[in-house]
Write a protein that holds these residues in place. Sequence first.
Motif, PDB file in Angstrom:
ATOM      1  N   LEU A  14       4.836   2.393 -12.115  1.00 39.17           N
ATOM      2  CA  LEU A  14       4.852   1.897 -11.134  1.00 39.17           C
ATOM      3  C   LEU A  14       6.059   1.995 -10.555  1.00 39.17           C
ATOM      4  O   LEU A  14       7.121   2.410 -11.038  1.00 39.17           O
ATOM      5  N   VAL A  76       3.874  -0.389 -19.636  1.00 36.36           N
ATOM      6  CA  VAL A  76       4.140  -0.191 -18.677  1.00 36.36           C
ATOM      7  C   VAL A  76       5.839   0.017 -18.090  1.00 36.36           C
ATOM      8  O   VAL A  76       6.304  -1.181 -18.471  1.00 36.36           O
ATOM      9  N   ASP A  78       8.265   0.065 -14.869  1.00 33.88           N
ATOM     10  CA  ASP A  78       8.842  -0.776 -13.360  1.00 33.88           C
ATOM     11  C   ASP A  78       9.547   0.481 -12.677  1.00 33.88           C
ATOM     12  O   ASP A  78      10.660   0.056 -13.071  1.00 33.88           O
ATOM     13  N   THR A  80       9.852   1.313  -9.529  1.00 34.36           N
ATOM     14  CA  THR A  80      10.169   1.443  -8.048  1.00 34.36           C
ATOM     15  C   THR A  80      11.099   1.143  -7.278  1.00 34.36           C
ATOM     16  O   THR A  80      12.410   0.934  -7.835  1.00 34.36           O
ATOM     17  N   ILE A  87       5.710  -6.561  -6.174  1.00 32.91           N
ATOM     18  CA  ILE A  87       5.629  -5.316  -7.138  1.00 32.91           C
ATOM     19  C   ILE A  87       6.404  -6.015  -8.528  1.00 32.91           C
ATOM     20  O   ILE A  87       6.151  -5.706  -9.777  1.00 32.91           O
ATOM     21  N   SER A  88       7.341  -6.073  -8.939  1.00 30.75           N
ATOM     22  CA  SER A  88       8.179  -5.941  -9.780  1.00 30.75           C
ATOM     23  C   SER A  88       7.816  -7.861 -10.649  1.00 30.75           C
ATOM     24  O   SER A  88       7.492  -7.421 -11.810  1.00 30.75           O
ATOM     25  N   HIS A  90       5.221  -9.345 -10.198  1.00 26.88           N
ATOM     26  CA  HIS A  90       3.323  -8.860 -10.920  1.00 26.88           C
ATOM     27  C   HIS A  90       3.673  -8.105 -11.985  1.00 26.88           C
ATOM     28  O   HIS A  90       3.089  -8.749 -12.412  1.00 26.88           O
ATOM     29  N   ALA A  91       4.328  -7.279 -11.923  1.00 29.32           N
ATOM     30  CA  ALA A  91       4.747  -6.472 -13.288  1.00 29.32           C
ATOM     31  C   ALA A  91       4.510  -7.373 -14.298  1.00 29.32           C
ATOM     32  O   ALA A  91       3.952  -7.009 -15.625  1.00 29.32           O
ATOM     33  N   LEU A 102       7.838  -4.397 -21.313  1.00 29.75           N
ATOM     34  CA  LEU A 102       7.475  -3.819 -19.422  1.00 29.75           C
ATOM     35  C   LEU A 102       9.069  -3.035 -19.683  1.00 29.75           C
ATOM     36  O   LEU A 102       9.829  -3.357 -20.427  1.00 29.75           O
ATOM     37  N   VAL A 104      12.023  -2.131 -16.731  1.00 24.23           N
ATOM     38  CA  VAL A 104      12.854  -1.965 -15.841  1.00 24.23           C
ATOM     39  C   VAL A 104      13.346  -0.297 -15.794  1.00 24.23           C
ATOM     40  O   VAL A 104      14.369  -0.592 -16.443  1.00 24.23           O
ATOM     41  N   ARG A 106      15.815   1.483 -13.060  1.00 21.99           N
ATOM     42  CA  ARG A 106      16.643   1.170 -11.932  1.00 21.99           C
ATOM     43  C   ARG A 106      18.026   1.578 -11.759  1.00 21.99           C
ATOM     44  O   ARG A 106      18.876   2.011 -13.121  1.00 21.99           O
ATOM     45  N   PRO A 232      16.286  -7.896 -11.379  1.00 20.66           N
ATOM     46  CA  PRO A 232      14.769  -7.945 -12.028  1.00 20.66           C
ATOM     47  C   PRO A 232      14.526  -8.710 -12.287  1.00 20.66           C
ATOM     48  O   PRO A 232      15.828  -9.822 -12.432  1.00 20.66           O
TER      49      PRO A 232
END
Length: 275
Positions: A14, A76, A78, A80, A87-88, A90-91, A102, A104, A106, A232
């Motif tokens: 994403l 996945v 994330d 973004t 969207i975070s 939703h992910a 998943l 993240v 950042r 997050p």
Amino acid sequence: MTSPGAESRHVLILGGTGEARRLAELLAADPGLVTTSSLAGRVAEPLLPDGRVRIGGFGGADGLARWLREERVDAVVDATHPFAAVISAHAAEAARAVRLPLLVLRRPGWAAGPGDRWHWADSVADAAALLPGLGSRPFLTTGRGDLAAFAAAPASFLLARSVDPPDPPLPPHVHVLLARGPFTVESERALLRQHRIDVLVTKDSGGSATAPKLTAAREAGIPVLIVRRPPPPESVPVVATPAEAVSLLRAPRRTWPPPWGWPSPRGPGHGGSAP
């Protein structure tokens, strides 16, 4: 979109950030990984990453979960923007629904240094409320979707910078500057002088592409009003660099510990590969 072969692992990124593009570039060199980068489509001419690209929303967490199953995604990332909280969320919801790993990605937030006059706000609305006490000629760099929050600001001039033209309603007395980073300290100095800016308003996006404005503000002795980034999703691991993400994605799946991985054997309707 055709799903990857059985021998490769499919990673959904994403994206929309420089870190996401760098991650896609690094993963493109790995024959065991196939990437799809998803862009929200809010920028008219986005910078496209390596590998497969899809543009547009998924239709919420349920739509994303359905796409993950149909495309047989294995993990996945994330990556973004730090303020893309919807969207975070939703992910995280979709990854848990499909029982997929998943991660993240950042970039770290900014840190104040000697000479900085930083003031923190919990939201854009909070920043708009604090603004009158800090200056009367603000430079707004919070993004085109947040300008309406400053409609009531008692300022005779507002400078707003955006990649694409913002949608109305806009604050009165606003001058919109269309530009895409990275920016230089020299250009930011000139911008502050030209428009006689006395306060900078921004978000804690982090990174180097837009950080020169902070240096220019420090040199000019003007205050900076910064909106804190949202946290997050809970219990989702976070890494700061694309290289860290690559090291996890290239590891055998059996080494992905919870909550990074929700191990589940491949079964009917499940998109992930077996541990």
